[in-house]
Design a protein around this motif. Structure first.
Motif, PDB file in Angstrom:
ATOM      1  N   UNK A  56     -11.945  57.517 -37.606  1.00  0.00           N
ATOM      2  CA  UNK A  56     -10.853  57.670 -36.693  1.00  0.00           C
ATOM      3  C   UNK A  56     -11.292  58.229 -35.479  1.00  0.00           C
ATOM      4  N   UNK A  57     -10.274  58.723 -34.568  1.00  0.00           N
ATOM      5  CA  UNK A  57     -10.592  59.286 -33.342  1.00  0.00           C
ATOM      6  C   UNK A  57     -10.903  60.769 -33.425  1.00  0.00           C
ATOM      7  N   UNK A  58     -10.327  61.304 -34.457  1.00  0.00           N
ATOM      8  CA  UNK A  58     -10.664  62.996 -34.610  1.00  0.00           C
ATOM      9  C   UNK A  58     -12.536  63.163 -34.624  1.00  0.00           C
ATOM     10  N   UNK A  59     -13.074  62.279 -35.348  1.00  0.00           N
ATOM     11  CA  UNK A  59     -14.299  62.484 -35.615  1.00  0.00           C
ATOM     12  C   UNK A  59     -14.937  62.024 -34.467  1.00  0.00           C
ATOM     13  N   UNK A  85     -11.750  40.492 -37.490  1.00  0.00           N
ATOM     14  CA  UNK A  85     -10.598  41.489 -37.091  1.00  0.00           C
ATOM     15  C   UNK A  85      -9.827  41.341 -35.795  1.00  0.00           C
ATOM     16  N   UNK A  86      -8.722  41.979 -35.590  1.00  0.00           N
ATOM     17  CA  UNK A  86      -8.044  41.643 -34.345  1.00  0.00           C
ATOM     18  C   UNK A  86      -8.745  42.239 -33.282  1.00  0.00           C
ATOM     19  N   UNK A  87      -8.076  41.668 -32.101  1.00  0.00           N
ATOM     20  CA  UNK A  87      -8.675  42.386 -30.753  1.00  0.00           C
ATOM     21  C   UNK A  87      -8.147  43.805 -30.805  1.00  0.00           C
ATOM     22  N   UNK A  88      -8.697  44.347 -29.868  1.00  0.00           N
ATOM     23  CA  UNK A  88      -8.085  45.743 -29.290  1.00  0.00           C
ATOM     24  C   UNK A  88      -8.392  47.054 -29.970  1.00  0.00           C
ATOM     25  N   UNK A  89      -9.409  47.120 -31.031  1.00  0.00           N
ATOM     26  CA  UNK A  89      -9.779  48.078 -31.467  1.00  0.00           C
ATOM     27  C   UNK A  89     -11.130  48.687 -30.825  1.00  0.00           C
ATOM     28  N   UNK A  90     -11.038  49.607 -30.163  1.00  0.00           N
ATOM     29  CA  UNK A  90     -12.032  50.225 -29.366  1.00  0.00           C
ATOM     30  C   UNK A  90     -13.177  50.930 -30.218  1.00  0.00           C
ATOM     31  N   UNK A  91     -13.013  50.900 -31.535  1.00  0.00           N
ATOM     32  CA  UNK A  91     -14.091  51.727 -32.410  1.00  0.00           C
ATOM     33  C   UNK A  91     -14.791  50.605 -33.128  1.00  0.00           C
ATOM     34  N   UNK A  92     -14.532  49.314 -32.845  1.00  0.00           N
ATOM     35  CA  UNK A  92     -15.346  48.236 -33.402  1.00  0.00           C
ATOM     36  C   UNK A  92     -16.581  48.026 -32.161  1.00  0.00           C
ATOM     37  N   UNK A  93     -17.780  48.056 -32.411  1.00  0.00           N
ATOM     38  CA  UNK A  93     -18.531  47.636 -31.345  1.00  0.00           C
ATOM     39  C   UNK A  93     -19.043  46.367 -31.253  1.00  0.00           C
ATOM     40  N   UNK A  94     -18.419  45.438 -32.281  1.00  0.00           N
ATOM     41  CA  UNK A  94     -18.608  43.956 -31.973  1.00  0.00           C
ATOM     42  C   UNK A  94     -17.466  43.312 -32.875  1.00  0.00           C
ATOM     43  N   UNK A  95     -17.227  42.305 -32.603  1.00  0.00           N
ATOM     44  CA  UNK A  95     -16.134  41.405 -33.575  1.00  0.00           C
ATOM     45  C   UNK A  95     -17.024  40.294 -34.266  1.00  0.00           C
ATOM     46  N   UNK A  96     -16.960  40.312 -35.646  1.00  0.00           N
ATOM     47  CA  UNK A  96     -17.819  39.228 -36.267  1.00  0.00           C
ATOM     48  C   UNK A  96     -16.706  37.884 -36.632  1.00  0.00           C
ATOM     49  N   UNK A  97     -17.446  36.809 -36.885  1.00  0.00           N
ATOM     50  CA  UNK A  97     -16.759  35.724 -37.545  1.00  0.00           C
ATOM     51  C   UNK A  97     -17.653  35.398 -38.815  1.00  0.00           C
ATOM     52  N   UNK A  98     -16.868  35.995 -39.826  1.00  0.00           N
ATOM     53  CA  UNK A  98     -17.651  36.136 -41.219  1.00  0.00           C
ATOM     54  C   UNK A  98     -17.589  34.512 -41.898  1.00  0.00           C
ATOM     55  N   UNK A  99     -18.722  34.135 -41.875  1.00  0.00           N
ATOM     56  CA  UNK A  99     -18.907  32.749 -42.624  1.00  0.00           C
ATOM     57  C   UNK A  99     -19.607  32.693 -43.998  1.00  0.00           C
ATOM     58  N   UNK A 100     -20.190  33.810 -44.520  1.00  0.00           N
ATOM     59  CA  UNK A 100     -20.836  33.937 -45.676  1.00  0.00           C
ATOM     60  C   UNK A 100     -19.933  33.954 -47.072  1.00  0.00           C
TER      61      UNK A 100
END
Length: 699
Positions: free
Chosen positions: A28-31, A536-551
């Motif tokens: 989270x943002x505190x860390x 995951x949804x858009x707009x979470x700045x803590x995620x360095x990338x968005x994945x399309x999981x398929x496995x």
């Protein structure tokens, strides 16, 4: 006693670390702010509460004052429960796998203050051993590198992240690539599974052997399409051998996580909700195909175990039970793998039971490198009831009765032991899988307890973890608190559960909820440009990338389940937009399906469904009518995978369903009794109120 910020969390895993001397932060943002302000790298530790090696690393390193001092001096340390935050877990697992060639938990990753990874691994011992660097020396080396080689680290982290983003791209194949979708992928998937199949002991590949129910899902549907008996036999042998082994809790029901050997004998004793849900369905479908009670019995034992040991008082299902448990109540801190489940011969004291379940005086685990099972026995079906009856000159009925008495006594004995740790958080995605299992179990086995459990769990999620005003679903519930916006898995798995519940019990509220959640899922997660869904949804700045999981692994991917939901809903509603969304996703994953079908067996299920002409089975009659029950029994005792089932019970349901499928307006009863309409590809067979003719139409 130390107390850190994790004491304020709800996750059982984070709470396990709340009194470490490590100055842990939750994600989270505190860390993040502390890392930026103090210009320190982040040490990210990801695991879950029933993870054996997570416990080991905690005991060895995170409870060690000296190691904690190094961590607190040089790093901002963050703990993540992978079951609460699968999005964070997937991103950094992709990094660890790409850079080390392996992965697992605990996952240990060092990040820049901007959350970009630059070193990763899994378990690290407190000193150099197992061919691994000792954790304290590794911490010192990384801290020194951060001081002296910062530009190199930053450049490297950028490069690796760019490569990961490129590898994670999912988009339709280019023209002429040879990777356009083709039904040959089904044959290719079957052939690959056949090559890795263990024809003697079942399962795919060697030891350790993991159950992978998504493989069963594909092979059973491949069999239904092609009538290839080998595809069916691979699944049936696997299910029989798994049920015989120690991986199946022979006393209490339910399956442990995996087998360390190739014969399903010595398990890793952890029990996961998602395994119970998916395996129950595998056994139920095997029962539908074979009508062999061997499979229905195993399914019942799984579902009964979940109701007994994994059920929240309000109706949701808990997540997991630990592999480790207390060996001696007088020494509560000393735990052993499987201690709750194993017995000495003296404790059993029944020669008939001992013969049947492979019990030996000195214990039955010959290969025990860590000496965890000395003198102990893991129960497994060493001999059949028939062999046991012959040995003791009894009838099978007498043997069965004697074993039931001893089993009850041992269950009572076991219940007095210290139970393994229970992860009592309720996860929406895994509950969705379990709702499917109980809905199907209630219908196929005609068991009201299972049907009621499915309804109650669905009501739990809808009342406590869903906001009808915004359409937002939450991920986790524990001790009265629902939190964390849901991920693709949550929307897809729960929507699937609601669809299965509708087709078993015909409450249109579940159909409405499934459709509404799927529409929200499209809004939140679909890649409108390239097709398919982000995890995951858009707009979470803590995620360095968005994945399309398929496995499709231990759990199916959110995309695979979402695809099948869309195809089913398109059949139910005749909405072209839903079918088009599914087609875009299939096109996006076409290169993956064609080049590596073995990685996406549940997506192959969706692809096979899309190629078929699903049966639209519409019954006109009251749910409680005897003839309706007869027809549903005929349907539920058959394996008919590619179909939808609707019930027109009254004017209200007729109006609702006819709004989607106008032909329903014209469907009426014959002779004042429940009547079945079976349609395919916009063409209906003659309606019938005769159960025998209905059965013929299901062929």
């Amino acid at each position: 006693m130390h107390t850190n910020r994790l004491s304020l969390e709800k996750s059982p895993y984070l709470l396990q670390h709340a009194h470490n001397p490590v100055d842990w932060f939750p994600w989270g943002p505190e860390a993040f702010e502390k890392a930026r302000k103090e210009d320190k790298p982040i040490f990210l530790s990801i695991g879950y509460s029933t993870c054996h090696w997570c416990h080991v690393m905690e005991r060895e390193s995170f409870e060690n004052e000296e190691i904690a001092a190094i961590m607190n001096k040089y790093f901002v340390s963050i703990k993540v429960d992978r079951e609460e935050r699968p999005d964070v877990d997937r991103i950094y697992m992709a990094y660890v796998q790409a850079t080390t060639g392996g992965g697992g938990w605990p996952m240990s990753v060092w990040l820049t203050p901007d959350l970009k990874p630059f070193v990763g691994g899994t378990y690290f011992p407190p000193e150099n051993r197992y061919g691994r660097a000792g954790f304290p020396s590794l911490l010192e080396r990384i801290a020194e590198a951060w001081r002296s080689e910062r530009p190199k680290i930053l450049e490297s982290s950028e490069d690796v992240l760019a490569q990961l983003r490129k590898q994670a791209e999912v988009a339709p194949a280019k023209a002429g690539s040879g990777l356009a979708l083709d039904k040959a992928a089904l044959e290719s998937g079957f052939l690959i599974f056949r090559r890795s199949f263990d024809s003697k002991l079942g399962g795919f590949g060697g030891e350790p052997k993991f159950p992978r129910p998504v493989t069963h899902n594909f092979l059973l549907r491949y069999h239904a399409r092609t009538k290839n008996r080998e595809a069916l036999d691979m699944v049936l042998l696997t299910l029989r051998e798994m049920a015989k082994g120690g991986m199946n809790d022979q006393l209490g029901g339910g399956f442990h996580r995996y087998s360390v050997d190739n014969r399903w004998f010595v398990p890793h004793f952890e029990k996961m909700l998602y395994d119970q849900a998916q395996l129950a369905i595998s056994y139920l479908e095997a029962f539908q195909i074979t009508h062999d009670a061997t499979y229905s019995t195993v399914a019942r034992r799984i579902l009964d175990y979940v109701l007994r040991d994994m059920l929240d008082r309000d109706g949701g299902f808990y997540s997991a039970e630990d592999a480790d448990s207390v060996i001696d109540p007088a020494k509560p801190k000393e735990k052993g793998e499987g201690a709750f489940y194993v017995f000495t011969q003296a404790e059993i004291g029944d020669p008939v039971f001992e013969y049947r379940y492979g019990v030996e005086k000195d214990g039955n685990v010959a290969n025990d490198p860590h000496h965890e099972f000395t003198g102990k026995n893991i129960l497994f079906e060493a001999r059949s009831l028939e062999e046991t009856a012959w040995k003791f000159e009894k009838t099978e009925a007498e043997v069965r009765a004697a074993i039931a008495v001893t089993s009850a006594r041992l269950m009572t004995m076991r219940s007095k032991r210290v139970r393994p740790h229970l992860d009592d958080k309720v996860l929406t995605a895994w509950n969705g899988l379990m709702i499917s299992a109980f809905a199907k179990g209630g219908a196929i086995l005609d068991e009201p307890r299972y049907a009621a459990a499915a309804r109650r769990a669905a009501d739990f999620i809808l009342s406590k973890m869903y906001d009808p005003k915004t359409g937002i679903l939450l991920r986790r519930y524990r001790q009265g608190e629902a939190a964390i916006p849901g991920f693709l898995d949550d929307y897809a798995f729960f929507s699937q559960g609601l669809l299965d519940l509708y087709e078993a019990q015909f409450d249109t509220r579940n159909l409405d909820a499934a459709l509404g959640l799927t529409e929200k899922q499209i809004e939140l997660f679909e890649d409108k440009a390239s097709g398919a869904f982000f995890s995951s949804g858009a707009g979470d700045s803590s995620l360095v990338m968005r994945l399309k999981e398929d496995y499709d692994g231990a759990e199916p991917s959110g995309n695979s389940v979402a695809l099948l939901n869309l195809l089913r809903l398109a059949q139910i509603t005749d909405r072209k937009d839903l079918r088009e969304t599914a087609d875009r996703a299939l096109a996006a994953f076409a290169p993956r399906i064609m080049s590596a079908p073995v990685g996406v067996p549940q997506m192959l299920v969706a692809w096979e469904y899309s190629l078929s002409k699903p049966k639209q089975i519409i019954l006109v009659g009251e749910k409680s009518a005897e003839r309706t029950g007869e027809m549903l029994s005929l349907l539920n005792e058959r394996f008919v995978p590619n179909r939808i089932v609707l019930l027109i019970e009254n004017a209200e349901t007729r109006a609702k369903l006819a709004n989607w499928l106008p032909v329903i307006e014209t469907m009426s009863q014959i002779g004042g009794t429940t009547t079945a309409y079976v349609c395919e590809n916009y063409s209906c067979k003659l309606p019938t109120s005769d159960p025998r003719k209905f059965a013929e139409l299901l062929q």
